[in-house]
Write a protein that holds these residues in place. Sequence first.
Motif, PDB file in Angstrom:
ATOM      1  N   GLY A  14       0.814  -1.208   0.000  1.00  0.00           N
ATOM      2  CA  GLY A  14       0.000   0.000   0.000  1.00  0.00           C
ATOM      3  C   GLY A  14       0.847   1.257   0.000  1.00  0.00           C
ATOM      4  N   LEU A  15       1.955   1.239   0.764  1.00  0.00           N
ATOM      5  CA  LEU A  15       2.837   2.398   0.825  1.00  0.00           C
ATOM      6  C   LEU A  15       3.470   2.663  -0.536  1.00  0.00           C
ATOM      7  CD1 LEU A  15       4.370   4.619   2.280  1.00  0.00           C
ATOM      8  CD2 LEU A  15       6.025   2.894   3.045  1.00  0.00           C
ATOM      9  N   LEU A  16       3.983   1.614  -1.189  1.00  0.00           N
ATOM     10  CA  LEU A  16       4.619   1.787  -2.491  1.00  0.00           C
ATOM     11  C   LEU A  16       3.598   2.254  -3.535  1.00  0.00           C
ATOM     12  CD1 LEU A  16       7.021  -1.309  -2.657  1.00  0.00           C
ATOM     13  CD2 LEU A  16       7.538   1.046  -1.984  1.00  0.00           C
ATOM     14  N   THR A  17       2.358   1.762  -3.434  1.00  0.00           N
ATOM     15  CA  THR A  17       1.300   2.202  -4.349  1.00  0.00           C
ATOM     16  C   THR A  17       1.006   3.682  -4.149  1.00  0.00           C
ATOM     17  OG1 THR A  17       0.303  -0.010  -4.338  1.00  0.00           O
ATOM     18  CG2 THR A  17      -1.077   1.810  -5.074  1.00  0.00           C
ATOM     19  N   SER A  18       0.950   4.122  -2.893  1.00  0.00           N
ATOM     20  CA  SER A  18       0.698   5.543  -2.588  1.00  0.00           C
ATOM     21  C   SER A  18       1.830   6.416  -3.101  1.00  0.00           C
ATOM     22  CB  SER A  18       0.540   5.726  -1.077  1.00  0.00           C
ATOM     23  OG  SER A  18      -0.585   5.026  -0.598  1.00  0.00           O
ATOM     24  N   ILE A  19       3.057   5.956  -2.937  1.00  0.00           N
ATOM     25  CA  ILE A  19       4.208   6.726  -3.411  1.00  0.00           C
ATOM     26  C   ILE A  19       4.171   6.841  -4.933  1.00  0.00           C
ATOM     27  CG2 ILE A  19       6.724   6.626  -3.669  1.00  0.00           C
ATOM     28  CD1 ILE A  19       6.842   5.532  -0.801  1.00  0.00           C
ATOM     29  N   ALA A  20       3.791   5.755  -5.614  1.00  0.00           N
ATOM     30  CA  ALA A  20       3.692   5.794  -7.075  1.00  0.00           C
ATOM     31  C   ALA A  20       2.664   6.836  -7.520  1.00  0.00           C
ATOM     32  CB  ALA A  20       3.313   4.411  -7.602  1.00  0.00           C
ATOM     33  N   GLN A  21       1.517   6.863  -6.836  1.00  0.00           N
ATOM     34  CA  GLN A  21       0.473   7.825  -7.183  1.00  0.00           C
ATOM     35  C   GLN A  21       0.940   9.256  -6.915  1.00  0.00           C
ATOM     36  OE1 GLN A  21      -2.756   6.398  -4.769  1.00  0.00           O
ATOM     37  NE2 GLN A  21      -3.413   4.859  -6.285  1.00  0.00           N
ATOM     38  N   GLU A  22       1.601   9.458  -5.781  1.00  0.00           N
ATOM     39  CA  GLU A  22       2.068  10.801  -5.416  1.00  0.00           C
ATOM     40  C   GLU A  22       3.137  11.300  -6.382  1.00  0.00           C
ATOM     41  OE1 GLU A  22       3.718  13.136  -1.413  1.00  0.00           O
ATOM     42  OE2 GLU A  22       3.002  11.055  -1.298  1.00  0.00           O
ATOM     43  N   ALA A  23       3.991  10.362  -6.839  1.00  0.00           N
ATOM     44  CA  ALA A  23       5.067  10.751  -7.756  1.00  0.00           C
ATOM     45  C   ALA A  23       4.590  10.834  -9.198  1.00  0.00           C
ATOM     46  CB  ALA A  23       6.218   9.752  -7.651  1.00  0.00           C
ATOM     47  N   GLY A  24       3.379  10.319  -9.457  1.00  0.00           N
ATOM     48  CA  GLY A  24       2.860  10.331 -10.817  1.00  0.00           C
ATOM     49  C   GLY A  24       3.561   9.351 -11.731  1.00  0.00           C
ATOM     50  N   VAL A  25       3.997   8.212 -11.145  1.00  0.00           N
ATOM     51  CA  VAL A  25       4.682   7.187 -11.935  1.00  0.00           C
ATOM     52  C   VAL A  25       4.005   5.835 -11.667  1.00  0.00           C
ATOM     53  CG1 VAL A  25       6.884   8.410 -11.896  1.00  0.00           C
ATOM     54  CG2 VAL A  25       6.377   6.715 -10.111  1.00  0.00           C
ATOM     55  N   SER A  26       4.404   4.833 -12.397  1.00  0.00           N
ATOM     56  CA  SER A  26       3.830   3.493 -12.208  1.00  0.00           C
ATOM     57  C   SER A  26       4.456   2.816 -10.991  1.00  0.00           C
ATOM     58  CB  SER A  26       4.069   2.627 -13.441  1.00  0.00           C
ATOM     59  OG  SER A  26       5.452   2.345 -13.590  1.00  0.00           O
ATOM     60  N   LEU A  27       3.738   1.813 -10.490  1.00  0.00           N
ATOM     61  CA  LEU A  27       4.260   1.034  -9.377  1.00  0.00           C
ATOM     62  C   LEU A  27       5.556   0.340  -9.765  1.00  0.00           C
ATOM     63  CD1 LEU A  27       3.921  -0.101  -6.513  1.00  0.00           C
ATOM     64  CD2 LEU A  27       2.494  -1.911  -7.481  1.00  0.00           C
ATOM     65  N   SER A  28       5.666  -0.079 -11.033  1.00  0.00           N
ATOM     66  CA  SER A  28       6.887  -0.752 -11.474  1.00  0.00           C
ATOM     67  C   SER A  28       8.091   0.187 -11.415  1.00  0.00           C
ATOM     68  CB  SER A  28       6.726  -1.291 -12.892  1.00  0.00           C
ATOM     69  OG  SER A  28       6.601  -0.239 -13.824  1.00  0.00           O
ATOM     70  N   THR A  29       7.871   1.492 -11.691  1.00  0.00           N
ATOM     71  CA  THR A  29       8.972   2.458 -11.607  1.00  0.00           C
ATOM     72  C   THR A  29       9.442   2.598 -10.168  1.00  0.00           C
ATOM     73  OG1 THR A  29       8.184   3.677 -13.528  1.00  0.00           O
ATOM     74  CG2 THR A  29       9.649   4.852 -12.032  1.00  0.00           C
ATOM     75  N   VAL A  30       8.488   2.647  -9.236  1.00  0.00           N
ATOM     76  CA  VAL A  30       8.852   2.713  -7.820  1.00  0.00           C
ATOM     77  C   VAL A  30       9.622   1.453  -7.431  1.00  0.00           C
ATOM     78  CG1 VAL A  30       7.966   2.782  -5.458  1.00  0.00           C
ATOM     79  CG2 VAL A  30       6.899   4.189  -7.232  1.00  0.00           C
ATOM     80  N   SER A  31       9.168   0.309  -7.927  1.00  0.00           N
ATOM     81  CA  SER A  31       9.851  -0.948  -7.625  1.00  0.00           C
ATOM     82  C   SER A  31      11.282  -0.935  -8.146  1.00  0.00           C
ATOM     83  CB  SER A  31       9.079  -2.119  -8.230  1.00  0.00           C
ATOM     84  OG  SER A  31       9.730  -3.342  -7.977  1.00  0.00           O
ATOM     85  N   LYS A  32      11.474  -0.370  -9.343  1.00  0.00           N
ATOM     86  CA  LYS A  32      12.828  -0.283  -9.905  1.00  0.00           C
ATOM     87  C   LYS A  32      13.731   0.578  -9.034  1.00  0.00           C
ATOM     88  CE  LYS A  32      11.324  -0.680 -14.714  1.00  0.00           C
ATOM     89  NZ  LYS A  32      11.247   0.033 -15.999  1.00  0.00           N
ATOM     90  N   VAL A  33      13.185   1.685  -8.544  1.00  0.00           N
ATOM     91  CA  VAL A  33      13.983   2.569  -7.687  1.00  0.00           C
ATOM     92  C   VAL A  33      14.319   1.855  -6.379  1.00  0.00           C
ATOM     93  CG1 VAL A  33      14.003   4.745  -6.408  1.00  0.00           C
ATOM     94  CG2 VAL A  33      13.014   4.653  -8.716  1.00  0.00           C
ATOM     95  N   VAL A  34      13.318   1.163  -5.812  1.00  0.00           N
ATOM     96  CA  VAL A  34      13.551   0.420  -4.576  1.00  0.00           C
ATOM     97  C   VAL A  34      14.689  -0.573  -4.767  1.00  0.00           C
ATOM     98  CG1 VAL A  34      12.564  -1.344  -3.049  1.00  0.00           C
ATOM     99  CG2 VAL A  34      11.229   0.683  -3.635  1.00  0.00           C
ATOM    100  N   HIS A  35      14.709  -1.262  -5.924  1.00  0.00           N
ATOM    101  CA  HIS A  35      15.741  -2.271  -6.180  1.00  0.00           C
ATOM    102  C   HIS A  35      16.987  -1.683  -6.837  1.00  0.00           C
ATOM    103  CE1 HIS A  35      12.201  -4.899  -5.619  1.00  0.00           C
ATOM    104  NE2 HIS A  35      13.093  -5.732  -5.152  1.00  0.00           N
ATOM    105  N   ARG A  36      17.005  -0.323  -6.948  1.00  0.00           N
ATOM    106  CA  ARG A  36      18.164   0.396  -7.481  1.00  0.00           C
ATOM    107  C   ARG A  36      18.547  -0.066  -8.888  1.00  0.00           C
ATOM    108  NH1 ARG A  36      20.148   0.370  -1.820  1.00  0.00           N
ATOM    109  NH2 ARG A  36      19.801   2.489  -1.064  1.00  0.00           N
ATOM    110  N   ARG A  37      17.530  -0.305  -9.708  1.00  0.00           N
ATOM    111  CA  ARG A  37      17.796  -0.639 -11.096  1.00  0.00           C
ATOM    112  C   ARG A  37      18.195   0.615 -11.856  1.00  0.00           C
ATOM    113  NH1 ARG A  37      13.231  -4.651 -13.383  1.00  0.00           N
ATOM    114  NH2 ARG A  37      14.158  -3.831 -15.281  1.00  0.00           N
ATOM    115  N   ARG A  38      18.897   0.412 -12.928  1.00  0.00           N
ATOM    116  CA  ARG A  38      19.503   1.539 -13.642  1.00  0.00           C
ATOM    117  C   ARG A  38      18.572   2.218 -14.642  1.00  0.00           C
ATOM    118  NH1 ARG A  38      24.778  -2.092 -15.263  1.00  0.00           N
ATOM    119  NH2 ARG A  38      25.420  -2.675 -13.142  1.00  0.00           N
ATOM    120  N   ASP A  39      17.512   1.514 -15.071  1.00  0.00           N
ATOM    121  CA  ASP A  39      16.692   2.032 -16.159  1.00  0.00           C
ATOM    122  C   ASP A  39      15.587   2.971 -15.679  1.00  0.00           C
ATOM    123  OD1 ASP A  39      15.715  -0.229 -14.902  1.00  0.00           O
ATOM    124  OD2 ASP A  39      14.636  -0.979 -16.642  1.00  0.00           O
TER     125      ASP A  39
END
Length: 342
Positions: A14-39
């Motif tokens: 729920g927290l990651l979903t809220s952050i995605a909505q607040e940032a105006g990005v997809s949940l997958s983008t938040v997941s990438k940042v959490v896992h420190r992916r480069r793309d």
Amino acid sequence: MTVQDNGRLQAQYGLLTSIAQEAGVSLSTVSKVVHRRRDVGTQTRARVEELLARHGYVRPWERDPQVPRQIIAVFRDLSGPYTLEVVRGIVDAAGEFGVHVVTGTTGRRSIAQWLKECGALGAAGLIVVISMLSEDDQRRIVEEQLPVVLVDPLSAPTADIPSIGVTNWSGARDAIQHLIGLGHRRIGMVAGRSHSLAGAARLHGYRAALEEAGIGYDPALVRSTDFDYAESLAATLQILAVEDPPTAVFAASDAQALGVLEAARQQGLRVPDDLAVMSFDDTLVAAMASPPLSAVRQPFEELGREATRVLLQVADGRPPASPRIELATELVLRTSTATRNA
């Protein structure tokens, strides 16, 4: 999983979903940042990182430096020799990579639910073994770029989702060529279901070997079943009851081969004197069968290692060179096959 654990996972998701909505990005983008992916773009990454920090999100592996990364391995079920061998291969390989494995099945939890839980757990990704992904699941994996690797998928996935298997066609062809070399011409097969990629490939390998040897294909000698002992037993009894029965039977899995052995016993046939039996898999039960089974060996440990390696590579933002990886099989000869009696 306890109620407390489940509540924690739901809160994380729920927290990651809220952050995605607040940032105006997809949940997958938040997941990438959490896992420190480069793309992920620099500005987007900075905005998501700021929101993660503001909401007090702590990456699972940062809570305790001694806690390794996690991956999830999902199976259709946890019964049968094949599943146990693949579980062992993944767990052993994950240990070598310093990764923990959470295992589960699709019996009570769908692939979609496992994908959701993967994000909630902060896991590096998901290995899915012998399952069929729905179009919605595939679309979500591709659109959200979720780290997922398939092992022996039942249906061909989109090229964007990496899959790992073995050389099913050539392995089956090798098995039949060996039986032909022993003098067998009437060779039956207990095949897998046609919807199974592995099952279909093994049947095609069987037919190719017969054709190359100038032996006609006789559909009366072939039955398709699940990779299952009881179904194979019933199917083999039907094959052995034809007017001109086979002198050898090739089973598409060890579980099916055990059914072939029991059918032979019930019909008073000696293996290999009256009926040669060849299997595919070479799990632990193959060597313990009576008599021990000649088999096409799948490299289970290597399958687990490769699936884990590719998953971690994808999780780090590095797609594999090829979407489909096939590992070589090997013919293992024991006492269930012998030269055909005149």
